[in-house]
Design a protein around this motif. Structure first.
Motif, PDB file in Angstrom:
ATOM      1  N   VAL A  12      27.099  18.602 -40.714  1.00  0.00           N
ATOM      2  CA  VAL A  12      26.060  17.565 -40.765  1.00  0.00           C
ATOM      3  C   VAL A  12      26.491  16.334 -39.984  1.00  0.00           C
ATOM      4  N   LEU A  13      27.749  15.930 -40.169  1.00  0.00           N
ATOM      5  CA  LEU A  13      28.273  14.769 -39.445  1.00  0.00           C
ATOM      6  C   LEU A  13      28.296  15.026 -37.942  1.00  0.00           C
ATOM      7  N   GLY A  14      28.614  16.270 -37.579  1.00  0.00           N
ATOM      8  CA  GLY A  14      28.650  16.629 -36.160  1.00  0.00           C
ATOM      9  C   GLY A  14      27.275  16.532 -35.536  1.00  0.00           C
ATOM     10  N   PHE A  15      26.259  17.092 -36.232  1.00  0.00           N
ATOM     11  CA  PHE A  15      24.884  17.024 -35.731  1.00  0.00           C
ATOM     12  C   PHE A  15      24.391  15.585 -35.668  1.00  0.00           C
ATOM     13  N   ALA A  16      24.729  14.795 -36.670  1.00  0.00           N
ATOM     14  CA  ALA A  16      24.303  13.396 -36.703  1.00  0.00           C
ATOM     15  C   ALA A  16      24.934  12.622 -35.558  1.00  0.00           C
ATOM     16  N   SER A  17      26.219  12.937 -35.286  1.00  0.00           N
ATOM     17  CA  SER A  17      26.923  12.266 -34.189  1.00  0.00           C
ATOM     18  C   SER A  17      26.266  12.580 -32.862  1.00  0.00           C
ATOM     19  N   LYS A  18      25.906  13.883 -32.652  1.00  0.00           N
ATOM     20  CA  LYS A  18      25.266  14.279 -31.398  1.00  0.00           C
ATOM     21  C   LYS A  18      23.912  13.589 -31.247  1.00  0.00           C
ATOM     22  N   ALA A  19      23.126  13.549 -32.346  1.00  0.00           N
ATOM     23  CA  ALA A  19      21.817  12.899 -32.302  1.00  0.00           C
ATOM     24  C   ALA A  19      21.965  11.428 -31.962  1.00  0.00           C
ATOM     25  N   GLN A  20      22.994  10.800 -32.549  1.00  0.00           N
ATOM     26  CA  GLN A  20      23.228   9.386 -32.286  1.00  0.00           C
ATOM     27  C   GLN A  20      23.599   9.162 -30.817  1.00  0.00           C
ATOM     28  N   ASP A  21      24.434  10.065 -30.276  1.00  0.00           N
ATOM     29  CA  ASP A  21      24.805   9.970 -28.870  1.00  0.00           C
ATOM     30  C   ASP A  21      23.577  10.129 -27.977  1.00  0.00           C
ATOM     31  N   PHE A  22      22.734  11.113 -28.309  1.00  0.00           N
ATOM     32  CA  PHE A  22      21.541  11.356 -27.502  1.00  0.00           C
ATOM     33  C   PHE A  22      20.580  10.168 -27.536  1.00  0.00           C
ATOM     34  N   ASN A  23      20.711   9.320 -28.531  1.00  0.00           N
ATOM     35  CA  ASN A  23      19.881   8.126 -28.586  1.00  0.00           C
ATOM     36  C   ASN A  23      20.210   7.151 -27.450  1.00  0.00           C
ATOM     37  N   LYS A  24      21.347   7.375 -26.809  1.00  0.00           N
ATOM     38  CA  LYS A  24      21.689   6.548 -25.648  1.00  0.00           C
ATOM     39  C   LYS A  24      20.773   6.855 -24.473  1.00  0.00           C
ATOM     40  N   TYR A  25      20.155   8.036 -24.524  1.00  0.00           N
ATOM     41  CA  TYR A  25      19.139   8.388 -23.527  1.00  0.00           C
ATOM     42  C   TYR A  25      17.822   7.732 -23.941  1.00  0.00           C
ATOM     43  N   GLU A  26      17.394   6.755 -23.186  1.00  0.00           N
ATOM     44  CA  GLU A  26      16.143   6.076 -23.510  1.00  0.00           C
ATOM     45  C   GLU A  26      14.946   6.963 -23.163  1.00  0.00           C
ATOM     46  N   LYS A  27      13.844   6.745 -23.872  1.00  0.00           N
ATOM     47  CA  LYS A  27      12.628   7.525 -23.623  1.00  0.00           C
ATOM     48  C   LYS A  27      11.788   6.852 -22.540  1.00  0.00           C
ATOM     49  N   GLY A  28      11.273   7.682 -21.636  1.00  0.00           N
ATOM     50  CA  GLY A  28      10.436   7.155 -20.564  1.00  0.00           C
ATOM     51  C   GLY A  28       9.312   8.119 -20.233  1.00  0.00           C
ATOM     52  N   SER A  29       8.374   7.659 -19.421  1.00  0.00           N
ATOM     53  CA  SER A  29       7.257   8.519 -19.018  1.00  0.00           C
ATOM     54  C   SER A  29       6.762   8.107 -17.641  1.00  0.00           C
ATOM     55  N   PHE A  30       6.210   9.089 -16.940  1.00  0.00           N
ATOM     56  CA  PHE A  30       5.554   8.826 -15.671  1.00  0.00           C
ATOM     57  C   PHE A  30       4.127   9.335 -15.800  1.00  0.00           C
ATOM     58  N   ILE A  31       3.166   8.436 -15.705  1.00  0.00           N
ATOM     59  CA  ILE A  31       1.751   8.798 -15.830  1.00  0.00           C
ATOM     60  C   ILE A  31       0.991   8.163 -14.674  1.00  0.00           C
ATOM     61  N   LYS A  32       0.397   9.019 -13.856  1.00  0.00           N
ATOM     62  CA  LYS A  32      -0.369   8.535 -12.706  1.00  0.00           C
ATOM     63  C   LYS A  32      -1.450   9.553 -12.372  1.00  0.00           C
ATOM     64  N   GLY A  33      -2.696   9.128 -12.451  1.00  0.00           N
ATOM     65  CA  GLY A  33      -3.805  10.046 -12.204  1.00  0.00           C
ATOM     66  C   GLY A  33      -3.764  11.203 -13.189  1.00  0.00           C
ATOM     67  N   LYS A  34      -3.749  12.426 -12.669  1.00  0.00           N
ATOM     68  CA  LYS A  34      -3.697  13.615 -13.517  1.00  0.00           C
ATOM     69  C   LYS A  34      -2.263  14.024 -13.848  1.00  0.00           C
ATOM     70  N   ASP A  35      -1.301  13.321 -13.269  1.00  0.00           N
ATOM     71  CA  ASP A  35       0.106  13.644 -13.505  1.00  0.00           C
ATOM     72  C   ASP A  35       0.651  12.903 -14.721  1.00  0.00           C
ATOM     73  N   SER A  36       1.342  13.622 -15.578  1.00  0.00           N
ATOM     74  CA  SER A  36       2.054  12.975 -16.683  1.00  0.00           C
ATOM     75  C   SER A  36       3.290  13.807 -17.017  1.00  0.00           C
ATOM     76  N   ILE A  37       4.398  13.130 -17.171  1.00  0.00           N
ATOM     77  CA  ILE A  37       5.642  13.812 -17.525  1.00  0.00           C
ATOM     78  C   ILE A  37       6.517  12.833 -18.308  1.00  0.00           C
ATOM     79  N   TYR A  38       7.152  13.350 -19.346  1.00  0.00           N
ATOM     80  CA  TYR A  38       8.017  12.519 -20.183  1.00  0.00           C
ATOM     81  C   TYR A  38       9.472  12.869 -19.901  1.00  0.00           C
ATOM     82  N   TYR A  39      10.329  11.886 -20.041  1.00  0.00           N
ATOM     83  CA  TYR A  39      11.733  12.114 -19.712  1.00  0.00           C
ATOM     84  C   TYR A  39      12.641  11.248 -20.575  1.00  0.00           C
TER      85      TYR A  39
END
Length: 259
Positions: A12-39
């Motif tokens: 559980v601690l290992g999974f929590a640590s990985k999730a916490q690390d992945f939080n360093k990846y900020e959420k973003g999106s590209f939306i233009k016209g008919k194009d949309s993609i999240y990253y």
């Protein structure tokens, strides 16, 4: 019983640590016209928007498709979080996510009568909806003042390895180098990315994506390309990305290239 409880707690601690690390990846999106993609995007430590940084776009496999903007970090996300990687290769890392009902590359995906997966790659052709949005997102990143246009890279695994080849030909003269893991392409498309330094990886025992696809591309590129490396792991099945991410020269090779 005590040992079992301790093991569960550590997991559980290992999974929590990985999730916490992945939080360093900020959420973003590209939306233009008919194009949309999240990253998800990881900025270098001590990021300074007045400076210019290399950018790595990493394309996930089919199992990580969806709309949660999380699963795409499953394979490869931890690699770029390593302390030595962040220290030695300060770069912007981008993990876009392909929707569940789409595909990075334009392929024909069916099954033989035996039930085994049958893949064939399209020569040329129109991009998928996900690839069209991805191309738009890459173009948008090129406009950002903190992006070093001389050091743009792309890599991917499985479906993302296929998408890597397709993105290279749809955004010609954009990338300084690329890596493809257990992917493939129609060899007639090679001429559109033959000048891009490529390192191709595959597992010899892959029963999902035939290693012959990577072999064919590597062999053709060796006769016409500027620089190609091919690594076949004799004992690896489809998850050859584990061996690839453990390659000590992987990132030094990638970041050594400039346009």
């Amino acid at each position: 019983m005590k040992n079992i409880f301790l093991t569960i707690c550590l997991l559980v601690l290992g999974f929590a640590s990985k999730a916490q690390d992945f939080n360093k990846y900020e959420k973003g999106s590209f939306i233009k016209g008919k194009d949309s993609i999240y990253y998800r995007i990881l900025f270098p430590e001590n990021f300074n928007p007045a400076e210019k940084y290399p950018v790595v776009f990493f394309l996930h496999g089919s199992g990580e498709r969806g709309n949660d903007n999380e699963k795409q970090l499953t394979h490869g996300g931890a690699l770029f979080l390593k302390e030595d990687v962040r220290k030695n290769f300060p770069a912007i890392i981008v993990f876009p996510q392909c929707p569940a009902n789409d595909f990075w590359a334009n392929i024909n995906n069916s099954k033989y009568e035996s039930g085994k997966r049958k893949i064939s790659f399209v020569e040329g052709g129109e991009p998928t909806k996900a690839m069209h949005a991805l191309v738009g997102m890459v173009k948008d990143f090129l406009k950002k003042p903190f992006v070093n246009k001389e050091q743009l890279y792309v890599g991917g695994l499985s479906m993302g390895g296929m998408g890597t080849f397709e993105l290279l030909r749809r955004k010609r003269n954009t990338f300084a180098a690329a890596i493809s893991i257990c992917g493939g392409d129609n060899t007639n498309n090679i001429k559109k990315y033959q000048k891009v330094p490529l390192w191709i990886f595959h597992g010899a025992k892959d029963d999902i994506v035939d290693p012959a696809f990577s072999m064919a591309i590597a062999e053709r590129l060796k006769t016409v390309g500027d620089e190609v490396k091919f690594t076949l792991y004799p004992n690896a099945n489809h998850n050859s990305w584990d061996s690839t991410f453990a390659e000590p020269e992987l990132l030094p090779w990638l970041f050594s290239h400039k346009k």
